[in-house]
Design an enzyme around this catalytic site. Sequence first.
Site, PDB file in Angstrom:
ATOM      1  N   LYS A  40       0.975  -1.103  -0.141  1.00 36.72           N
ATOM      2  CA  LYS A  40      -0.054   0.099  -0.019  1.00 36.72           C
ATOM      3  C   LYS A  40       0.648   1.169   0.036  1.00 36.72           C
ATOM      4  O   LYS A  40       2.072   1.238   0.586  1.00 36.72           O
ATOM      5  CB  LYS A  40      -1.015   0.006   1.147  1.00 36.72           C
ATOM      6  CG  LYS A  40      -1.871   1.229   1.443  1.00 36.72           C
ATOM      7  CD  LYS A  40      -2.174   1.377   2.913  1.00 36.72           C
ATOM      8  CE  LYS A  40      -3.497   0.456   2.951  1.00 36.72           C
ATOM      9  NZ  LYS A  40      -4.129   0.697   4.122  1.00 36.72           N
ATOM     10  N   LYS A  97      -7.420  -6.329  -1.689  1.00 34.74           N
ATOM     11  CA  LYS A  97      -8.363  -5.337  -0.887  1.00 34.74           C
ATOM     12  C   LYS A  97      -8.971  -4.286  -1.828  1.00 34.74           C
ATOM     13  O   LYS A  97      -8.011  -3.452  -2.273  1.00 34.74           O
ATOM     14  CB  LYS A  97      -7.579  -4.736   0.571  1.00 34.74           C
ATOM     15  CG  LYS A  97      -7.126  -5.810   1.511  1.00 34.74           C
ATOM     16  CD  LYS A  97      -6.025  -5.309   2.403  1.00 34.74           C
ATOM     17  CE  LYS A  97      -6.412  -3.810   3.029  1.00 34.74           C
ATOM     18  NZ  LYS A  97      -5.387  -3.209   3.802  1.00 34.74           N
TER      19      LYS A  97
HETATM   20  O1  LIG Z   1      -4.848  -1.669   6.135  1.00 37.18           O
HETATM   21  C1  LIG Z   1      -4.336  -1.189   7.218  1.00 37.18           C
HETATM   22  C2  LIG Z   1      -3.991   0.122   7.255  1.00 37.18           C
HETATM   23  O2  LIG Z   1      -3.025   0.301   6.395  1.00 37.18           O
HETATM   24  C3  LIG Z   1      -4.039   0.857   8.426  1.00 37.18           C
HETATM   25  O3  LIG Z   1      -3.236   2.159   8.465  1.00 37.18           O
HETATM   26  P1  LIG Z   1      -3.216   2.860   9.652  1.00 37.18           P
HETATM   27  O4  LIG Z   1      -2.957   2.019  11.018  1.00 37.18           O
HETATM   28  O5  LIG Z   1      -2.323   3.928   9.667  1.00 37.18           O
HETATM   29  O6  LIG Z   1      -4.666   3.460   9.862  1.00 37.18           O
END
Ligand SMILES: O=C[C@H](O)COP(=O)(O)O
Length: 240
Positions: A40, A97
């Site tokens: 991501k 996802k």
């Molecule tokens: O899929 C999970 C996310 O990357 C969570 O990101 P975060 O913990 O910064 O909200």
Amino acid sequence: MPHAIGFSLDQPAPRLLVSVRDTREAVEAAGAGADLVDAKDPDEGALGSLAPDTVRAITLAVGGRACVSAVAGEAAGLGDLVTRIRVTAACGVGMVKVALSPALAADPDLERLAGALGALGTPTVAVLFAEDGPRTEWLPNLALAGFAGAMIDTRGKAGLRLTDHLTLSALTDFVMACRRLGLLSGLAGSLTLDDIPRLSGCGPSYLGFRGGLSVGSDRRGRLDPARVSEARRRLAPVAA
Ligand SMILES: O=C[C@H](O)COP(=O)(O)O
């Protein structure tokens, strides 16, 4: 061959999903105990996708030591949804996802996706945002469409956290509704290490992290492998 998700609905404790931006972080996350290494772009908000070449490189770098998932962005409609899932699955990941708006999650035509998702053979998780007040009524639609699971994340990453939007009771209801439908369930949204015990109690299939496991809790900064190891340690089996 991609590493399959490799966990069931009956596991004793949630698995650990860690979002990574590149091969270095992917190797660190897998080495520190992440079950799901989630490709991501943290600079692009909640569902920023990485370039297909980067996702492929991450899959190769992890080399089967963990399941690699990848973010396919947020779908604008049914056609766009299928395209996004196909392009991301083609990177050889073990799980995709993709974010769904409330309108799409509730769209009766979503069922038409079932054939396409089944043919892909890559499990896909629908991401719903806490800000949209995700409803358990949407879940049967997701199951009929062939999604392998559903998760709740926060769209905003600079303010309210998951548990500011939804009570533990609402999160437990979501997880249980997923379980009844045979769907995996995930919870995320600016979670910290200290959230692990109480959110584990909701019984999700996995908990997802970026900011809370990054250096200085800055999700745009580098991943902190020591925090990943600590998350792994705290994910103890839930008492029966
Ligand atoms: O899929 C999970 C996310 O990357 C969570 O990101 P975060 O913990 O910064 O909200």
